[in-house]
Write an enzyme that holds these catalytic residues in place. Sequence first.
Site, PDB file in Angstrom:
ATOM      1  CG  ASP A  10      -1.918  -1.094   1.265  1.00  0.00           C
ATOM      2  OD1 ASP A  10      -1.892  -1.933   0.347  1.00  0.00           O
ATOM      3  OD2 ASP A  10      -2.735  -1.128   2.203  1.00  0.00           O
ATOM      4  CG  ASP A 131     -13.256  -2.083   0.227  1.00  0.00           C
ATOM      5  OD1 ASP A 131     -12.732  -3.207   0.108  1.00  0.00           O
ATOM      6  OD2 ASP A 131     -12.850  -1.081  -0.390  1.00  0.00           O
TER       7      ASP A 131
END
EC number: 5.3.1.16
Length: 241
Positions: A10, A131
């Site tokens: 990330d 998500d």
Amino acid sequence: MSLTLLPAVDVRDGKAVRLRQGESGSETDYGSPLDAARTWVESGAEWIHLVDLDAAFGTGDNRAQLREIVRELGDKVNIEMSGGVRDDASLDAALDAGAARVNIGTAALENPDWTASVIRKYGDRVAVGLDVRGHTLAARGWVKEGGDLFETMKFLDSVGCSRYVVTDVARDGMMSGPNIGLLREVAERTDAKVTASGGISKLDDLRAIKELADLGVDSAILGKSLYARAFTLEEALQVAK
């Protein structure tokens, strides 16, 4: 059945970071994204999950760093790109950079017609990130609600989505174990493949995910567990096989 593992890199402000529950400002800095990606490739990774957090949060982008990673490692490993892919320009940029697969999140909730068109055009090179908090989807870097999980899946299934990346937001980066119940619910309702994401903290978590293989859960993203050295990627790959 073996489980495909995707170590995550990330990227925020040009650095490899991990967040807690996806919250901006909760970053732990792990240094160079390219070094992190190299480490996972040297440890035997066949896929890397590469996330542009600035693009996801709308605070800029790290396209140059992501391109550099793909340029150096793209012939050694498959790269799944994620974060801020919301239109033709950002999708084309990811595919042109050499991504094997692109993960679309917010756009699937806010622009379903466009999402349907790119699923039809690119097939299994496009995955949709779901998500989730409870059964409610989270969008825009998880700061907005995005509708009902199963209603959204019904539409995406109808246009041929071939893969969902399912993250329980409450567990992401928390080392509290994956939400096996959620993964089972999603997998039982779709013919698409499912990638598990969020909460993996020990090798037994991977064994539990593997038990869902017959339902189509065929891969898992590893983040905090690797960076916090809960186990090594080599150990995880042994379990996954």
